[in-house]
Scaffold this active site. Sequence first.
Site, PDB file in Angstrom:
ATOM      1  N   ASN A   1       1.195  -1.403  -0.387  1.00 15.53           N
ATOM      2  CA  ASN A   1      -0.108   0.414  -0.303  1.00 15.53           C
ATOM      3  C   ASN A   1       0.828   0.741  -0.016  1.00 15.53           C
ATOM      4  OD1 ASN A   1      -1.277   2.585   0.916  1.00 15.53           O
ATOM      5  ND2 ASN A   1      -3.139   1.259   1.546  1.00 15.53           N
TER       6      ASN A   1
ATOM      7  N   GLU B   1      -3.912   1.523  -3.059  1.00 18.55           N
ATOM      8  CA  GLU B   1      -4.005   3.424  -2.752  1.00 18.55           C
ATOM      9  C   GLU B   1      -3.110   4.233  -3.497  1.00 18.55           C
ATOM     10  OE1 GLU B   1      -5.771   5.469   0.415  1.00 18.55           O
ATOM     11  OE2 GLU B   1      -4.351   3.675   2.299  1.00 18.55           O
TER      12      GLU B   1
ATOM     13  N   ASP C   1      -4.034  -4.680   0.954  1.00 25.88           N
ATOM     14  CA  ASP C   1      -4.222  -4.372   2.014  1.00 25.88           C
ATOM     15  C   ASP C   1      -5.555  -4.585   3.021  1.00 25.88           C
ATOM     16  OD1 ASP C   1      -4.557  -2.468   4.422  1.00 25.88           O
ATOM     17  OD2 ASP C   1      -4.475  -0.926   3.434  1.00 25.88           O
TER      18      ASP C   1
ATOM     19  N   ASN D   1      -7.263  -4.690   6.195  1.00 21.15           N
ATOM     20  CA  ASN D   1      -7.698  -2.918   6.575  1.00 21.15           C
ATOM     21  C   ASN D   1      -7.553  -4.762   7.839  1.00 21.15           C
ATOM     22  OD1 ASN D   1      -6.954  -0.676   6.437  1.00 21.15           O
ATOM     23  ND2 ASN D   1      -8.372  -0.628   4.827  1.00 21.15           N
TER      24      ASN D   1
ATOM     25  N   ASP E   1      -1.487  -5.939   6.143  1.00 19.33           N
ATOM     26  CA  ASP E   1      -1.709  -6.516   4.574  1.00 19.33           C
ATOM     27  C   ASP E   1      -0.677  -7.742   4.587  1.00 19.33           C
ATOM     28  OD1 ASP E   1      -1.394  -3.584   3.202  1.00 19.33           O
ATOM     29  OD2 ASP E   1      -0.436  -3.191   5.150  1.00 19.33           O
TER      30      ASP E   1
ATOM     31  N   ASP F   1       3.180   4.927   4.854  1.00 15.39           N
ATOM     32  CA  ASP F   1       2.572   4.409   6.223  1.00 15.39           C
ATOM     33  C   ASP F   1       2.661   3.034   6.724  1.00 15.39           C
ATOM     34  OD1 ASP F   1      -0.447   4.737   4.676  1.00 15.39           O
ATOM     35  OD2 ASP F   1      -1.232   5.146   6.494  1.00 15.39           O
ATOM     36  N   HIS F   2       2.762   2.323   4.857  1.00 13.07           N
ATOM     37  CA  HIS F   2       2.371   1.184   4.881  1.00 13.07           C
ATOM     38  C   HIS F   2       4.159   0.370   4.711  1.00 13.07           C
ATOM     39  CE1 HIS F   2      -2.097  -0.185   5.388  1.00 13.07           C
ATOM     40  NE2 HIS F   2      -2.146   1.141   4.766  1.00 13.07           N
TER      41      HIS F   2
END
Length: 255
Positions: free
Chosen positions: A8, A35, A146, A148, A217, A246-247
């Site tokens: 991501n 994303e 991802d 989530n 993930d 951020d991933h």
Amino acid sequence: MVTIATWNVNSLRVRLPHVLDFLQVHQPDVLALQETKLPDADFPIDAFKEIGLNVVFSGQRTYNGVAIISRAKVNDVITDFPDFVDPQRRLLMAVVQGICILNIYVPNGESVESEKYQYKLNWLSHLTHFIKKQLKKYPDLVVLGDFNIAPKEIDVRNPESWEGKVLFSQPERQAFQALLDLGLVDLFRAKNPTEQAYSWWDYRMNAFKRNLGLRIDHILCSQPLYARSKSGSIDKAPRALQRPSDHAPVIAQFA
DNA sequence: ATGGTTGCAACGCAA
């Protein structure tokens, strides 16, 4: 050896240099991105074409967006569930070297009280149904992206504080288990049964430095692919770069 | 301590 990775990137426009570095270092056969936050007209096709890679993508402005970058030719591309109209670009299936690659960006869910949480659970329900059908057609299949969802306590730094919260609530974890019940294997966990490793750290509160993360993930693979699997890992290095996603990327290797 | 940071794009929304 076949290397398949997911990441991501939280804006491909911003993260393109990081992605190109990652491709250089790991030389994956397939890299699934989430994303991208790009309309299809703005996708940087040439940046990948120049280095001999194929790309397919399903994007939109500002939010969501998924892409598959591949060394080999990409076939049989699908961008939507057959029975669920979703304007949000979160699904991209393609077949590469006989392996079905199902790239997903599962809705975040915002909070368990929100409408977005119901949308998330509904989306996951459609996903499960869709995968069940694809598995009959493609014995070699990976579902990656991802999710989530942190599946177990070991996947969360502070499970007590996350209990009942979005990303770790029981209905979400049950939805994840339903995917495993199709016969899929969480490759990172199968290869590293006791390793506490995360794939996402909030930008806030110095979460990465304090290792306050979640493993959300994942790369799930079908049984025939699991039989060929060599490793499942998370590469934390890109998360430590300047202006990171951020991933962190998750990587799978198969014989 | 109910915060905080990032990206997009337009000063709010989503994550």
